[in-house]
Design an enzyme around this catalytic site. Sequence first.
Site, PDB file in Angstrom:
ATOM      1  N   TYR A  22       0.795  -1.230   0.000  1.00  0.00           N
ATOM      2  CA  TYR A  22       0.000   0.000   0.000  1.00  0.00           C
ATOM      3  C   TYR A  22       0.826   1.278   0.000  1.00  0.00           C
ATOM      4  CZ  TYR A  22      -3.623  -3.345   1.208  1.00  0.00           C
ATOM      5  OH  TYR A  22      -4.474  -4.413   1.197  1.00  0.00           O
ATOM      6  N   HIS A 103      -9.083   1.443  -5.436  1.00  0.00           N
ATOM      7  CA  HIS A 103      -8.215   0.537  -4.678  1.00  0.00           C
ATOM      8  C   HIS A 103      -6.773   0.960  -4.895  1.00  0.00           C
ATOM      9  CE1 HIS A 103     -11.512  -2.128  -3.791  1.00  0.00           C
ATOM     10  NE2 HIS A 103     -11.895  -1.988  -5.057  1.00  0.00           N
TER      11      HIS A 103
END
Length: 145
Positions: A22, A103
């Site tokens: 991430y 996302h």
Amino acid sequence: MKILVLNGPNLNRLGKRQPEVYGKTTLADVEKHVREVAGSLSPDLELEFFQSNHEGELIDKVHEAADAGWPVIINPGGFTHTSVALRDALAEVADGPGFVEVHISNVHAREAFRHHSYLSPIARGVIAGLGAYGYEAALGYFLQD
């Protein structure tokens, strides 16, 4: 114009949780950057950011957006793959101003269970794998003429 930017479970851990997946950008960094971009694109644009690890709180915010006629940018986190209730709430927004699913990681390059989204079929668009830039791209979508 007002846009609601929703972030689901564990996104409050951005910058700490799995930075190899991430990145090191925090949710506060994302919010600050998206606000700056919004301000440069449209002085009349108002953004409301909300993050929760609780499904019902996210659904309540979606209902608020539906009632007010706001478009939604949502990173639903793990609820992408599990929440029919969130999908049902977003269906009302989908019939109105619409929503874009974001996302940070490329969910299609990850575990098989992440390949399915309950939300994607009713979203105006899905942005995956572009990191925090996905929020900016979603914002640009709603501001296009």
